[in-house]
Design an enzyme around this catalytic site. Sequence first.
Site, PDB file in Angstrom:
ATOM      1  N   TRP A  21       0.825  -1.213   0.000  1.00 46.67           N
ATOM      2  CA  TRP A  21       0.000   0.000   0.000  1.00 46.67           C
ATOM      3  C   TRP A  21       0.858   1.260   0.000  1.00 46.67           C
ATOM      4  O   TRP A  21       0.327   2.370  -0.025  1.00 46.67           O
ATOM      5  CB  TRP A  21      -0.915   0.006   1.232  1.00 46.67           C
ATOM      6  CG  TRP A  21      -1.900  -1.115   1.235  1.00 46.67           C
ATOM      7  CD1 TRP A  21      -1.899  -2.208   2.049  1.00 46.67           C
ATOM      8  CD2 TRP A  21      -3.033  -1.279   0.371  1.00 46.67           C
ATOM      9  NE1 TRP A  21      -2.946  -3.033   1.748  1.00 46.67           N
ATOM     10  CE2 TRP A  21      -3.659  -2.491   0.725  1.00 46.67           C
ATOM     11  CE3 TRP A  21      -3.563  -0.523  -0.673  1.00 46.67           C
ATOM     12  CZ2 TRP A  21      -4.797  -2.962   0.077  1.00 46.67           C
ATOM     13  CZ3 TRP A  21      -4.696  -0.993  -1.317  1.00 46.67           C
ATOM     14  CH2 TRP A  21      -5.299  -2.197  -0.940  1.00 46.67           C
ATOM     15  N   SER A  22       2.176   1.119   0.039  1.00 46.64           N
ATOM     16  CA  SER A  22       3.045   2.304   0.104  1.00 46.64           C
ATOM     17  C   SER A  22       2.866   3.263  -1.070  1.00 46.64           C
ATOM     18  O   SER A  22       2.833   4.487  -0.867  1.00 46.64           O
ATOM     19  CB  SER A  22       4.509   1.882   0.218  1.00 46.64           C
ATOM     20  OG  SER A  22       4.754   1.262   1.457  1.00 46.64           O
ATOM     21  N   LYS A  72      15.989  -4.917   4.740  1.00 47.70           N
ATOM     22  CA  LYS A  72      16.239  -3.817   5.671  1.00 47.70           C
ATOM     23  C   LYS A  72      17.657  -3.835   6.241  1.00 47.70           C
ATOM     24  O   LYS A  72      18.207  -2.790   6.579  1.00 47.70           O
ATOM     25  CB  LYS A  72      15.208  -3.827   6.803  1.00 47.70           C
ATOM     26  CG  LYS A  72      13.798  -3.466   6.351  1.00 47.70           C
ATOM     27  CD  LYS A  72      12.838  -3.390   7.520  1.00 47.70           C
ATOM     28  CE  LYS A  72      11.440  -3.036   7.052  1.00 47.70           C
ATOM     29  NZ  LYS A  72      10.497  -2.877   8.188  1.00 47.70           N
ATOM     30  N   ASN A  93      14.748   1.362   6.891  1.00 51.50           N
ATOM     31  CA  ASN A  93      13.535   1.250   6.072  1.00 51.50           C
ATOM     32  C   ASN A  93      13.274   2.498   5.235  1.00 51.50           C
ATOM     33  O   ASN A  93      12.301   2.546   4.491  1.00 51.50           O
ATOM     34  CB  ASN A  93      12.313   0.924   6.937  1.00 51.50           C
ATOM     35  CG  ASN A  93      11.767   2.136   7.669  1.00 51.50           C
ATOM     36  OD1 ASN A  93      12.518   3.051   8.027  1.00 51.50           O
ATOM     37  ND2 ASN A  93      10.463   2.151   7.904  1.00 51.50           N
ATOM     38  N   GLY A 134      11.398 -11.110  14.496  1.00 52.91           N
ATOM     39  CA  GLY A 134      11.956 -10.535  13.282  1.00 52.91           C
ATOM     40  C   GLY A 134      12.285  -9.066  13.462  1.00 52.91           C
ATOM     41  O   GLY A 134      12.315  -8.534  14.579  1.00 52.91           O
ATOM     42  N   ALA A 136      10.513  -6.457  12.757  1.00 48.55           N
ATOM     43  CA  ALA A 136       9.417  -5.673  13.334  1.00 48.55           C
ATOM     44  C   ALA A 136       9.440  -5.762  14.854  1.00 48.55           C
ATOM     45  O   ALA A 136       9.201  -4.766  15.554  1.00 48.55           O
ATOM     46  CB  ALA A 136       8.079  -6.164  12.790  1.00 48.55           C
ATOM     47  N   TYR A 236      -1.935  -5.123   9.311  1.00 52.53           N
ATOM     48  CA  TYR A 236      -2.859  -4.057   8.919  1.00 52.53           C
ATOM     49  C   TYR A 236      -3.924  -4.488   7.917  1.00 52.53           C
ATOM     50  O   TYR A 236      -4.796  -3.684   7.559  1.00 52.53           O
ATOM     51  CB  TYR A 236      -2.092  -2.848   8.372  1.00 52.53           C
ATOM     52  CG  TYR A 236      -1.203  -3.123   7.184  1.00 52.53           C
ATOM     53  CD1 TYR A 236      -1.720  -3.166   5.900  1.00 52.53           C
ATOM     54  CD2 TYR A 236       0.161  -3.321   7.354  1.00 52.53           C
ATOM     55  CE1 TYR A 236      -0.902  -3.410   4.808  1.00 52.53           C
ATOM     56  CE2 TYR A 236       0.990  -3.565   6.275  1.00 52.53           C
ATOM     57  CZ  TYR A 236       0.453  -3.605   5.003  1.00 52.53           C
ATOM     58  OH  TYR A 236       1.260  -3.848   3.922  1.00 52.53           O
ATOM     59  N   GLY A 257      -2.890  -2.190  13.090  1.00 53.48           N
ATOM     60  CA  GLY A 257      -1.626  -2.067  12.377  1.00 53.48           C
ATOM     61  C   GLY A 257      -1.579  -0.938  11.376  1.00 53.48           C
ATOM     62  O   GLY A 257      -0.495  -0.422  11.061  1.00 53.48           O
TER      63      GLY A 257
END
Length: 295
Positions: A21-22, A72, A93, A134, A136, A236, A257
């Site tokens: 969705w970026s 990343k 990121n 991870g 995140a 999300y 999210g």
Amino acid sequence: MSNSQSKKIFGLIGKHVDYSWSPLIHNTGFEALGLPCVYTIFNIPSPEMIGDALKGSRALGIAGFSVTIPYKKTVVPFLDELSPEALSIGAVNTIVNDNGRLLGYNTDIDGFAAPLLPMAESIRNRPVCIFGNGGAALAAVEAFRLRFNPSSVLLVVRDTQKAEDMLEEYAYRDLVTIHAGREIDQPACSKLIRDCRVLVNATPVGTAGRNDHIHSILPTGHGLLHDGQIVYDMVYNPPETPLLAEARAAGATVIAGIEMLIAQAARAFSIWTGQELPVDLVRKTVLAAIEKSEG
């Protein structure tokens, strides 16, 4: 020069990221503010190609990137400078091309922290729990350390050795205790989780289209969710995950999210443009797009 040629180009570096969705988030912001910028996707098939891709970006004058899994950490050796946040967890990121110098940032930390800030005082000196091992999860650990000063961070994982490896070079290792997910059935571990002020899902469990369920990492029947908690799901899509639905039913405060997704993007947007992302418009646009994709 045509209008398209005069635009600054930004993009997402990742692998199999056509679903992201970026582009919608950033292009909505660019259009709303009338900025001559465009955001696209750069699918890079293998980590061996990252160095060449970033070298090419200097020559092409690409203005900046978002970076997602699995790259990343891969991008770090090819950058000229890292922000303190990126240095602290060894992951980037967000990249800015500053006249040929590539500067790396980590906006996941501030992005994670943003929706929790109004409740900061209730988190200080209280234990918190994160499911996942991870990048995140590590960003969440660092966000708690930097912004909220919890008494401890409980990391619940499937692979304890992987978690130990992830934290091996983390400067604040003493803040974190690691438990295997299978230990949740043990009364001592269950109590530790129940006593946590914040529970965070930093795994992909619960994402639309996956066959697993949140009960695979957070079993029912232990009273782990209650009205004294904040439950934060980094997933999300869907906006209301099974975990959030159960937490809401238990009376907990819930954070979806999409709030982190937009907050980390807003920080990147500000780094790139010096302007604020129109967050309310972006949230409305993304939620509508998710709903449409589910229909």
